[in-house]
Design a protein around this motif. Structure first.
Motif: not given
Length: 264
Positions: A59-67
């Motif tokens: 997944v994207s780093r943005t998705t990781i950051r949100t999680a």
């Protein structure tokens, strides 16, 4: 409509995570990371950095950051620029803040060999009085009622009664329910709400009610009259703060003991 499933939660290989497809949502990523954390799959209780997690999960780093921000808000991890993301090892499945992500079944699977679900979903001419009041409905409003009991090692642990107005449910699902046709019941009311166009659950308000078992043979848990237990009364809301569903959950708190995590 009966249904059942059983699973014993197991530990995966340390530091190895299953990939998530490109179309997955941040919530799915959060669930995957949370499950890995609960299974203690990160050596030293420290998560890899964001680029490594993004690569592992696909997944994207943005998705990781949100999680990770979600997990921090729930008290599962702490984050700091100098030391990265650290798991709080004393946080377990019994945290009430994790209930939406883990659910009762996930809580029970961590400590019991066999967990299964006995359930049915019906359409009734009206809802219970608490549901009618919480949702501001007319008494004659037809309701979809999901009645389920979670049984752990042969003992009923939780009974849930979840109610939503029939008119909120998507038309194709509504027709199946009214006709009594087969319907794959979602695992949770939050998943079910994806089938309520424009009324997906965004958040819930939970009232925790200490109770004692009444002298009533219809009581759904195998507890003697007078036994203390916990009742959760939940009103579920959309992002626009519209009340759309009501749940009443009777919990044998000898089998599930909630904890509330507070952080600064």
């Amino acid at each position: 409509m009966p249904g059942s499933s059983s699973r014993r939660g197991g530990r995966g290989a340390p530091g190895v995570l299953p990939r998530i497809g490109n179309g997955s949502l941040a919530e799915q990523t959060t669930r995957t990371l949370l499950e890995a954390i609960m299974e203690r799959r990160f050596p030293g209780d420290r998560l890899p950095n964001e680029p490594d997690l993004a690569e592992q999960l696909g997944v994207s780093r943005t998705t990781i950051r949100t999680a990770l921000q979600t997990l921090e808000r729930l008290g599962v991890v702490s984050r700091a620029p100098a030391r990265g993301t650290q798991v709080r090892p004393h946080i377990g499945r019994e945290s009430i803040l994790l209930h939406r992500l883990i659910g009762f079944r996930g809580m029970l699977e961590a400590g019991h060999d066999e967990v299964h679900l006995e359930e049915r979903m019906d359409v009734l001419d009206h809802g219970t009085e608490p549901a009618v009041q919480a949702l501001g409905l007319d008494e004659g409003t037809a309701m979809v009622v999901h009645d389920k009991t979670i049984v752990a090692d042969g003992r009923p642990a939780v009974h849930l009664l979840q109610e939503v107005p029939l008119e909120y449910v998507a038309e194709d699902v509504r027709r199946k329910l009214v006709a009594g046709r087969r319907f794959d019941i979602p695992d949770s009311i939050f998943e079910f709400s994806h089938l309520w166009p424009g009324r997906e659950i965004d958040h819930s308000v939970v009232e925790i009610v200490p109770s004692v078992v009444p002298d009533d043979s219809a009581f759904p848990l195998a507890l003697a009259p007078g036994t203390p237990h916990i009742v959760l009364c939940e009103t579920h809301y959309t992002s626009g703060n519209e009340p759309v569903a009501y749940s009443r959950e009777i919990v044998d708190d000898e089998m599930i003991r909630f904890r509330l995590v507070r952080s600064r």
